[in-house]
Structures are given as C-alpha cells and as structure tokens.
Design an enzyme around this catalytic site. Sequence first.
Site, PDB file in Angstrom:
ATOM      1  NE  ARG A   6      -5.507  -7.279   2.024  1.00 51.64           N
ATOM      2  CZ  ARG A   6      -5.968  -7.400   0.777  1.00 51.64           C
ATOM      3  NH1 ARG A   6      -7.127  -6.891   0.438  1.00 51.64           N
ATOM      4  NH2 ARG A   6      -5.270  -8.037  -0.130  1.00 51.64           N
ATOM      5  CE  LYS A  17     -12.612  -2.653   3.193  1.00 51.28           C
ATOM      6  NZ  LYS A  17     -11.258  -2.700   2.653  1.00 51.28           N
ATOM      7  NE  ARG A  64     -11.075  -3.210 -10.955  1.00 57.38           N
ATOM      8  CZ  ARG A  64     -11.391  -3.156 -12.243  1.00 57.38           C
ATOM      9  NH1 ARG A  64     -12.642  -3.368 -12.636  1.00 57.38           N
ATOM     10  NH2 ARG A  64     -10.475  -2.891 -13.157  1.00 57.38           N
TER      11      ARG A  64
END
Length: 271
Positions: A63, A130, A261
């Site tokens: 992305r 992640k 974040r």
Amino acid sequence: MNTPLRWPAEAIWEAVAPDLPGFTVEILPEIDSTNTELMRRARAGRFDPVLLVAERQTAGRGRLGRDWHSGAGTNTTTSMCPSLTFSIGLPLAPRDWSGMSLAVGLSLVESLHPDLRLKWPNDVYFQGRKLAGILIETAGMTEMPGARYAVIGVGINLHPRNADGLNTPPAWLQELRPGMEAPEVLMQVATPLIQTLKAFERSGFSPFQARFNARDALADLDVVLSDGMTGRAQGVDDVGALQVLSAQGLQKVTSAEVSVRPAPLPAPLKP
Ligand code: BTN
C-alpha cells in the site's frame, strides 16, 4: 533437495467454482507481482474470476506505493515459501465500496488465529508486529456497467524474515501455527475470503463492523495519523471509517492514503 510444494488448487476450485462460474486457480513459480499481473490482464480486457498464487514475487507491491518484500526465509534447503503471496481477481458490483479492505482483513484473521488483530484499515498484526498485508486495486469494466474488476492481493509472512527498513520486526504465522506452510495456509484462507467478498458485494460493510471492532488493534489507543491528526481511536463505523476522538471532537477517517500509528508514549519524568 527441493521438493515441489503440493498446492490445494483443485480443492479450492471445487469449493468456489459452483458459486463463481468461470473461476480458475493458477499457481506460478515466479512472477513480478500477482497484483500487477491481474491488473495487466484487466487492462487487456480479461476479467475472469481467478486465484493467482506465486511461490516467489520479484517486484511485490504494498500500500501507499511501498514495496512488499516476501523475505528470504531461513530455510534455503527446501522449497518452503517464506511468505504466502496471492491475488484474487473478480468482477464486483457492491452498492458502496467503503470498508471492503477491512472486510478482507477480517476474513484473514478469522480464518487464521483468534490472537490476530487488525490495524486500520487492513494490516494484520500479532503482538504489535505486522504479520500480513493487503493491497486492493480495481479496474473499470465497460461491458458490465456498475461493476469493477477487483484485485485483492494478500501477503502473509510464514517464516521469520529480516527487518530491513522496518521500524518493528515483522511477525510470522509459524509463531502461532507451528509447521503450517503456504499450501495449507492458502487452503484455510482462500475460500472464506472469496465468500467474504461476495457477502460484502451483497450487504456492504455493516455486517462486519462489530467483528472488526472486536479485533481492532488500535481500540482506545492514542494515535497519530500521517496527515498530522492526533486523538484516541474509537473503532470503525458502519462503513469502515476509523473514528478518532480528537481535540476537535469525533473525526472520521476514510482516506486509504492516510496511515495511522499508535502515538509514542510520553517520556518518563526525570526525578
Ligand atoms: C501492504 O501491507 O502494504 C500490502 C502488501 C500486499 C502484498 C501482496 S503479496 C501478493 C500481492 N502482490 C503484490 O505485489 N502485492 C500483494
């Protein structure tokens, strides 16, 4: 010695094809990017429903214009894939596209493990790191007004990989599911994901909202957005917008171009 992986192409085809006429499954040893390939096909007028899996991508994309590195893996003596990389391409005509990428992330975490969480809009996280990412692109279809060809790309880390260029080292699925390799993971996620896309097409995001919020990695955390906004994350609304309680009140964040974040913790007071 390298043994070829045994992919469950036929089992997935049998589960999906009755509800998705013309569906095919393709497994490639190598390609630049499964998303790039399906977008190339769409530009050439090929809009068939397909699951395209690559054992290796040479130019994986993420992305926000980032690269996606599958990682070199730790096991170079076998053909184990360090990550599972695939894209699903299919025509879709939902009334409203908002929230589709969140529904995709939710399908993945629900298929894979109860301890996985989602960081808005659709990153899959395990313990603050992640584990998987999703890239969705679409192409117009002149012959089907109201529909677009959607390409849903998924990359799931399976084995540990280096953390080059990343602030936080990535997580990998075998932390949670020891011994699980790419073919088995594909078998577990592909059919539910296609069913999720068809359910989204029929009913939009609202039926997924509560389940997304139950897996929300940002819930009640102070967050910073890449556009400078700060506030406390309050889950997503019924179209998948992130709700952030800021000094100006409740803000709704919808732009896929914005990243979010957790805010850094304040420095401890000096004695
Ligand atoms: C992200 O987290 O930024 C999205 C990563 C998406 C990676 C997958 S791997 C399969 C498909 N092909 C690509 O080039 N990208 C997606």
